[in-house]
Design a protein around this motif. Structure first.
Motif, PDB file in Angstrom:
ATOM      1  N   MET A 232       0.809  -1.202   0.000  1.00 42.59           N
ATOM      2  CA  MET A 232       0.000   0.000   0.000  1.00 42.59           C
ATOM      3  C   MET A 232       0.846   1.257   0.000  1.00 42.59           C
ATOM      4  SD  MET A 232      -2.973  -1.190  -0.248  1.00 42.59           S
ATOM      5  CE  MET A 232      -3.855   0.344  -0.037  1.00 42.59           C
ATOM      6  N   ASP A 233       2.171   1.102   0.089  1.00 44.93           N
ATOM      7  CA  ASP A 233       3.046   2.270   0.181  1.00 44.93           C
ATOM      8  C   ASP A 233       4.184   2.143  -0.824  1.00 44.93           C
ATOM      9  OD1 ASP A 233       4.476   4.473   0.818  1.00 44.93           O
ATOM     10  OD2 ASP A 233       4.837   3.947   2.916  1.00 44.93           O
ATOM     11  N   PRO A 234       4.024   2.604  -2.049  1.00 46.10           N
ATOM     12  CA  PRO A 234       5.074   2.457  -3.068  1.00 46.10           C
ATOM     13  C   PRO A 234       6.368   3.155  -2.692  1.00 46.10           C
ATOM     14  CG  PRO A 234       3.336   3.941  -3.828  1.00 46.10           C
ATOM     15  CD  PRO A 234       2.837   3.301  -2.585  1.00 46.10           C
ATOM     16  N   GLU A 235       6.265   4.235  -1.913  1.00 46.26           N
ATOM     17  CA  GLU A 235       7.484   4.937  -1.506  1.00 46.26           C
ATOM     18  C   GLU A 235       8.334   4.048  -0.601  1.00 46.26           C
ATOM     19  OE1 GLU A 235      10.071   8.055  -1.885  1.00 46.26           O
ATOM     20  OE2 GLU A 235       8.172   7.704  -2.902  1.00 46.26           O
ATOM     21  N   THR A 236       7.677   3.269   0.247  1.00 38.51           N
ATOM     22  CA  THR A 236       8.408   2.338   1.101  1.00 38.51           C
ATOM     23  C   THR A 236       9.076   1.254   0.262  1.00 38.51           C
ATOM     24  OG1 THR A 236       6.876   2.708   2.924  1.00 38.51           O
ATOM     25  CG2 THR A 236       8.200   0.710   3.016  1.00 38.51           C
ATOM     26  N   LEU A 237       8.381   0.791  -0.756  1.00 40.03           N
ATOM     27  CA  LEU A 237       8.969  -0.194  -1.664  1.00 40.03           C
ATOM     28  C   LEU A 237      10.202   0.369  -2.344  1.00 40.03           C
ATOM     29  CD1 LEU A 237       5.726  -1.598  -3.312  1.00 40.03           C
ATOM     30  CD2 LEU A 237       7.194  -2.779  -1.684  1.00 40.03           C
ATOM     31  N   LYS A 238      10.141   1.623  -2.733  1.00 38.27           N
ATOM     32  CA  LYS A 238      11.300   2.256  -3.369  1.00 38.27           C
ATOM     33  C   LYS A 238      12.474   2.304  -2.411  1.00 38.27           C
ATOM     34  CE  LYS A 238      12.288   6.532  -3.479  1.00 38.27           C
ATOM     35  NZ  LYS A 238      12.335   8.001  -3.641  1.00 38.27           N
ATOM     36  N   ILE A 239      12.218   2.672  -1.159  1.00 38.08           N
ATOM     37  CA  ILE A 239      13.286   2.749  -0.156  1.00 38.08           C
ATOM     38  C   ILE A 239      13.913   1.379   0.064  1.00 38.08           C
ATOM     39  CG2 ILE A 239      13.769   3.208   2.283  1.00 38.08           C
ATOM     40  CD1 ILE A 239      11.569   5.371   2.144  1.00 38.08           C
ATOM     41  N   MET A 240      13.071   0.356   0.138  1.00 35.22           N
ATOM     42  CA  MET A 240      13.590  -0.997   0.286  1.00 35.22           C
ATOM     43  C   MET A 240      14.430  -1.390  -0.930  1.00 35.22           C
ATOM     44  SD  MET A 240      10.037  -2.593   1.735  1.00 35.22           S
ATOM     45  CE  MET A 240      10.490  -4.280   1.390  1.00 35.22           C
ATOM     46  N   GLY A 241      13.957  -1.033  -2.117  1.00 40.30           N
ATOM     47  CA  GLY A 241      14.719  -1.312  -3.329  1.00 40.30           C
ATOM     48  C   GLY A 241      16.065  -0.611  -3.341  1.00 40.30           C
ATOM     49  N   ASN A 242      16.081   0.636  -2.853  1.00 46.30           N
ATOM     50  CA  ASN A 242      17.340   1.367  -2.784  1.00 46.30           C
ATOM     51  C   ASN A 242      18.340   0.678  -1.866  1.00 46.30           C
ATOM     52  OD1 ASN A 242      16.177   3.230  -4.457  1.00 46.30           O
ATOM     53  ND2 ASN A 242      15.849   4.794  -2.893  1.00 46.30           N
ATOM     54  N   GLU A 243      17.839   0.129  -0.755  1.00 50.46           N
ATOM     55  CA  GLU A 243      18.722  -0.579   0.173  1.00 50.46           C
ATOM     56  C   GLU A 243      19.314  -1.817  -0.489  1.00 50.46           C
ATOM     57  OE1 GLU A 243      16.354  -1.413   3.567  1.00 50.46           O
ATOM     58  OE2 GLU A 243      16.287   0.669   4.273  1.00 50.46           O
ATOM     59  N   ASP A 244      18.467  -2.577  -1.203  1.00 53.18           N
ATOM     60  CA  ASP A 244      18.970  -3.762  -1.898  1.00 53.18           C
ATOM     61  C   ASP A 244      19.964  -3.377  -2.988  1.00 53.18           C
ATOM     62  OD1 ASP A 244      17.763  -5.874  -0.542  1.00 53.18           O
ATOM     63  OD2 ASP A 244      15.890  -5.666  -1.642  1.00 53.18           O
ATOM     64  N   TYR A 245      19.677  -2.285  -3.677  1.00 53.61           N
ATOM     65  CA  TYR A 245      20.591  -1.839  -4.744  1.00 53.61           C
ATOM     66  C   TYR A 245      21.957  -1.486  -4.159  1.00 53.61           C
ATOM     67  CZ  TYR A 245      22.379   0.731  -8.775  1.00 53.61           C
ATOM     68  OH  TYR A 245      23.151   1.147  -9.820  1.00 53.61           O
ATOM     69  N   LYS A 246      21.972  -0.766  -3.047  1.00 48.01           N
ATOM     70  CA  LYS A 246      23.241  -0.390  -2.410  1.00 48.01           C
ATOM     71  C   LYS A 246      24.020  -1.613  -1.948  1.00 48.01           C
ATOM     72  CE  LYS A 246      21.568   4.134  -0.838  1.00 48.01           C
ATOM     73  NZ  LYS A 246      21.172   4.943   0.333  1.00 48.01           N
ATOM     74  N   ASN A 247      23.293  -2.669  -1.576  1.00 46.20           N
ATOM     75  CA  ASN A 247      23.939  -3.890  -1.100  1.00 46.20           C
ATOM     76  C   ASN A 247      24.295  -4.846  -2.235  1.00 46.20           C
ATOM     77  OD1 ASN A 247      23.776  -3.102   1.617  1.00 46.20           O
ATOM     78  ND2 ASN A 247      21.710  -3.947   1.824  1.00 46.20           N
ATOM     79  N   GLY A 248      24.053  -4.431  -3.460  1.00 47.97           N
ATOM     80  CA  GLY A 248      24.393  -5.266  -4.612  1.00 47.97           C
ATOM     81  C   GLY A 248      23.367  -6.316  -4.955  1.00 47.97           C
ATOM     82  N   ASN A 249      22.185  -6.269  -4.325  1.00 47.62           N
ATOM     83  CA  ASN A 249      21.120  -7.226  -4.626  1.00 47.62           C
ATOM     84  C   ASN A 249      20.232  -6.644  -5.729  1.00 47.62           C
ATOM     85  OD1 ASN A 249      22.086  -8.842  -2.474  1.00 47.62           O
ATOM     86  ND2 ASN A 249      20.872  -7.662  -1.022  1.00 47.62           N
ATOM     87  N   PHE A 250      20.741  -6.624  -6.938  1.00 50.15           N
ATOM     88  CA  PHE A 250      20.073  -5.905  -8.017  1.00 50.15           C
ATOM     89  C   PHE A 250      18.764  -6.569  -8.441  1.00 50.15           C
ATOM     90  CE2 PHE A 250      24.736  -5.130  -8.746  1.00 50.15           C
ATOM     91  CZ  PHE A 250      24.730  -3.862  -8.199  1.00 50.15           C
ATOM     92  N   ALA A 251      18.713  -7.893  -8.429  1.00 51.06           N
ATOM     93  CA  ALA A 251      17.481  -8.578  -8.824  1.00 51.06           C
ATOM     94  C   ALA A 251      16.358  -8.279  -7.830  1.00 51.06           C
ATOM     95  CB  ALA A 251      17.727 -10.083  -8.928  1.00 51.06           C
ATOM     96  N   GLU A 252      16.683  -8.285  -6.535  1.00 52.34           N
ATOM     97  CA  GLU A 252      15.676  -7.964  -5.525  1.00 52.34           C
ATOM     98  C   GLU A 252      15.248  -6.507  -5.650  1.00 52.34           C
ATOM     99  OE1 GLU A 252      16.033  -8.870  -1.486  1.00 52.34           O
ATOM    100  OE2 GLU A 252      15.301 -10.896  -1.867  1.00 52.34           O
ATOM    101  N   ALA A 253      16.220  -5.637  -5.878  1.00 56.16           N
ATOM    102  CA  ALA A 253      15.883  -4.220  -6.041  1.00 56.16           C
ATOM    103  C   ALA A 253      14.941  -4.030  -7.218  1.00 56.16           C
ATOM    104  CB  ALA A 253      17.157  -3.396  -6.240  1.00 56.16           C
ATOM    105  N   LEU A 254      15.212  -4.731  -8.314  1.00 55.00           N
ATOM    106  CA  LEU A 254      14.357  -4.632  -9.498  1.00 55.00           C
ATOM    107  C   LEU A 254      12.930  -5.081  -9.184  1.00 55.00           C
ATOM    108  CD1 LEU A 254      13.997  -4.160 -12.534  1.00 55.00           C
ATOM    109  CD2 LEU A 254      14.819  -6.499 -12.917  1.00 55.00           C
ATOM    110  N   ALA A 255      12.789  -6.164  -8.426  1.00 54.33           N
ATOM    111  CA  ALA A 255      11.459  -6.655  -8.069  1.00 54.33           C
ATOM    112  C   ALA A 255      10.697  -5.624  -7.238  1.00 54.33           C
ATOM    113  CB  ALA A 255      11.577  -7.973  -7.305  1.00 54.33           C
ATOM    114  N   LEU A 256      11.380  -4.955  -6.342  1.00 54.49           N
ATOM    115  CA  LEU A 256      10.729  -3.961  -5.491  1.00 54.49           C
ATOM    116  C   LEU A 256      10.352  -2.714  -6.285  1.00 54.49           C
ATOM    117  CD1 LEU A 256      12.991  -4.473  -2.378  1.00 54.49           C
ATOM    118  CD2 LEU A 256      10.550  -4.932  -2.484  1.00 54.49           C
ATOM    119  N   TYR A 257      11.216  -2.293  -7.195  1.00 50.47           N
ATOM    120  CA  TYR A 257      10.867  -1.148  -8.046  1.00 50.47           C
ATOM    121  C   TYR A 257       9.672  -1.493  -8.935  1.00 50.47           C
ATOM    122  CZ  TYR A 257      15.438   0.779  -6.706  1.00 50.47           C
ATOM    123  OH  TYR A 257      16.514   1.258  -6.014  1.00 50.47           O
TER     124      TYR A 257
END
Length: 591
Positions: A232-257
């Protein structure tokens, strides 16, 4: 009346289906929090008994949510306190924490109390009506319209199509769980020592510490459940994706975006961030399309312009790259435009070298172009591979084309157009053919023919590929039958169409070895190694033939090269030992 109320409440507790039922309520009516980007576009209808359309979390982004109007129920997007719970059903969208979304969703007494209060109020408000979502009366409602269950069915199907069925299982009609992460007793795979029992808010669930390999295999499934819990909160999903991206988890980040875009498809920042994740995964063309969409939504989005400029530079699209660099505002850098101009200069030199058929010059200029920044440009790699084929450096041509990013066929055709991508496939077919991958060569040139069937070069390469592949097949069948002379002739017919094909040369050498023609076999092996120095089978065959005709020094040279490449090969070790002994005997006799 009181007994009926107790019985109805008990039935509702039995119909609860676990984790997601408690978090989001029994029904599938998931209200979406109104944001500034929505512009009031989401409105409710007035028919309470009509089955609602589900939010298609992965397939239908931006679908307006319809829900029955119920003035007695309001949705709060903030955490509520226990003393404020009356007849409301609240959706808690608090800031994600480590306990909320990594893998285990935990339930506490607050959620249980909230569910009981909600069930009682639901009974009071709807005691005189039939609930269409529970199948009351004679009405039959399609499963796709039953809110939560229908949506999760769609999400699980999409997940299994994309990543396989492993990792997600159905726990009940309206719940899902991660395989192995929520106490699944059928779990297989390594489990480390250190089994412990956490109170898990009073449930006493046994938890195990998974090994690193098992945990890694569940990361992407964990991303899906995390997306569900905060959808229900796309902004939270974006923040979670940013965290995964910074940690090198690009596939997970892509799923969250993707999840954020599915909820709010008109926010350019989500698509720009998805562009970064796609780029990190090597999906350059997909990243271009996504970045274009971000700029379409927000034409003056400077960061998106800068990202698109870099993507075009890597693809060798210099004019487009400079255009977007100039529109990137504060993100712009004079060095970016200077770099693009350097790439343009080198591309011009590549074009001139090919026009003059200066293949050595073309090899030099294409390598410089790639080093200057066009490191994902298929047309540049194709020029390099073509030049290496023209100079009979087949192994280097194969290595050059293998460095080119591999793009999806449909995506490449969409980006470069049928004719443009057909030209690249022609070069790829020739490289496959020169490397002995005949089936791949035929497949590539057939695909090129479908895209640009009137191209004369496509027709010529197609004829050659089919002739060589047919000759190899006939020669192999004759060799297996022991008809070595005929097999030798069949391979020769293939060489008439491709005189420097290393595989046909090596196969003919095998026939000549069987026929006792060792000198001719050595000639064929030498010709094969001239275009593919790393062709181990040809080198081993030449070493064996040289041993048979007493050229021990040459045999030792080949065996020593092979031992460096394959130190565990017993045949090479025995051959080298024998050749060295024979060479020492000859030198002893000569002295």
């Amino acid at each position: 009346m009181e007994e009926n109320m107790v019985a109805a409440a008990a039935e509702r507790r039995r119909s609860g289906c676990g984790l997601l039922t408690v978090m989001f309520g029994r029904r599938g009516l998931w209200p979406k929090k109104s944001t500034a980007a929505d512009n009031g576009s989401q409105k409710s209808t007035s028919t309470a008994a009509t089955a609602t359309s589900n939010i298609q979390f992965t397939k239908s982004p931006g679908t307006a949510l319809k829900k029955p109007r119920d003035d007695h129920k309001k949705v709060s997007a903030k955490p509520v306190q226990n003393h404020k719970i009356q007849n409301q059903r609240s959706v808690v969208a608090s800031k994600p924490s480590a306990n909320q979304y990594p893998n285990n969703h935990q339930l506490g007494s607050y959620e249980s109390h909230q569910q009981q209060q909600q069930q009682r109020s639901s009974y009071n408000n709807n005691s005189n009506s039939v609930d269409p979502y529970r199948g009351g009366g004679q009405r039959k409602v399609p499963r796709e319209a039953i809110g939560l269950s229908g949506e999760l069915e769609s999400m699980i199907t999409d997940h299994q199509k994309a990543r396989g069925a492993n990792g997600l299982v159905r726990a009940s009609s309206s719940n899902i769980m991660l395989y192995g992460n929520l106490g699944n007793l059928n779990q297989t795979g390594p489990v480390t020592a250190g089994v412990h029992y956490g109170n898990n808010n009073g449930y006493g669930v046994k938890r195990t510490t998974m090994s690193a390999a098992a945990t890694k295999s569940q990361d992407q499934s964990g991303s899906l459940c995390r997306a569900i819990s905060t959808r229900m909160d796309p902004e939270t999903l974006k923040i979670m994706g940013n965290e995964d991206y910074k940690n090198g988890n690009f596939a997970e980040a892509l799923a969250l975006y993707d999840a954020a875009i599915a909820i709010d498809p008109n926010t350019a920042a989500y698509r720009s961030n998805k562009t970064a994740a796609l780029t990190a995964l090597g999906r350059i063309l997909d990243a271009v399309f996504e970045c274009r969409e971000a700029i379409r939504i927000e034409p003056h989005y400077h960061r998106a312009h800068h990202r698109l400029g870099n993507l075009y530079l890597r693809l060798g699209e210099v004019e487009k790259s400079i255009y977007h660099f100039k529109h990137s505002g504060p993100e712009a850098d004079t060095e970016d435009i200077a770099k693009a101009k350097t790439v343009q200069t080198k591309l011009n030199k590549c074009t001139e070298a090919k026009r003059l058929r200066d293949w050595n010059g073309l090899i030099t200029e294409t390598n410089k172009t790639i080093s200057a920044g066009a490191d994902a440009a298929p047309q540049v790699y194709a020029l390099l591979a073509e030049a290496l084929l023209k100079t009979h450096r087949h192994q280097e041509a194969d290595e050059a084309l293998s460095r080119c990013p591999v793009f999806d066929v449909d995506t490449s055709t969409r980006y470069y157009g049928p004719v443009g991508y057909a030209g690249f496939l022609v070069v790829r077919a020739q490289v496959h053919l020169a490397s002995g991958r005949f089936d791949e060569a035929v497949e590539a040139i057939q695909r090129a023919g479908k895209l640009d069937g009137n191209n004369r070069e496509v027709i010529m390469v197609s004829r050659r590929a089919h002739a060589v592949a047919e000759a190899r097949f006939r020669g192999n069948e004759l060799f297996k039958a022991g008809r070595y002379q005929e097999a030798c002739a069949a391979y020769g017919e293939g060489l008439d169409n491709d005189p420097r094909n290393s595989v046909l040369l090596c196969n003919r050498a095998a026939c000549r070895t069987k026929l006792g023609q060792f000198d001719k076999a050595v000639e064929d092996c030498t010709a094969a190694l001239s275009v593919r120095p790393g062709y181990g089978k040809a080198r081993l065959r030449r070493a064996d033939c040289n041993s048979k005709i007493g050229k021990w020094e040459l045999a030792v040279g080949d065996y020593e090269i092979l031992r460096k490449e394959t130190p565990e090969d017993e045949q090479v070790t025995r051959g080298l030992s024998e050749a060295q002994q024979q060479l020492m005997k000859r030198r002893g006799q000569d002295s």
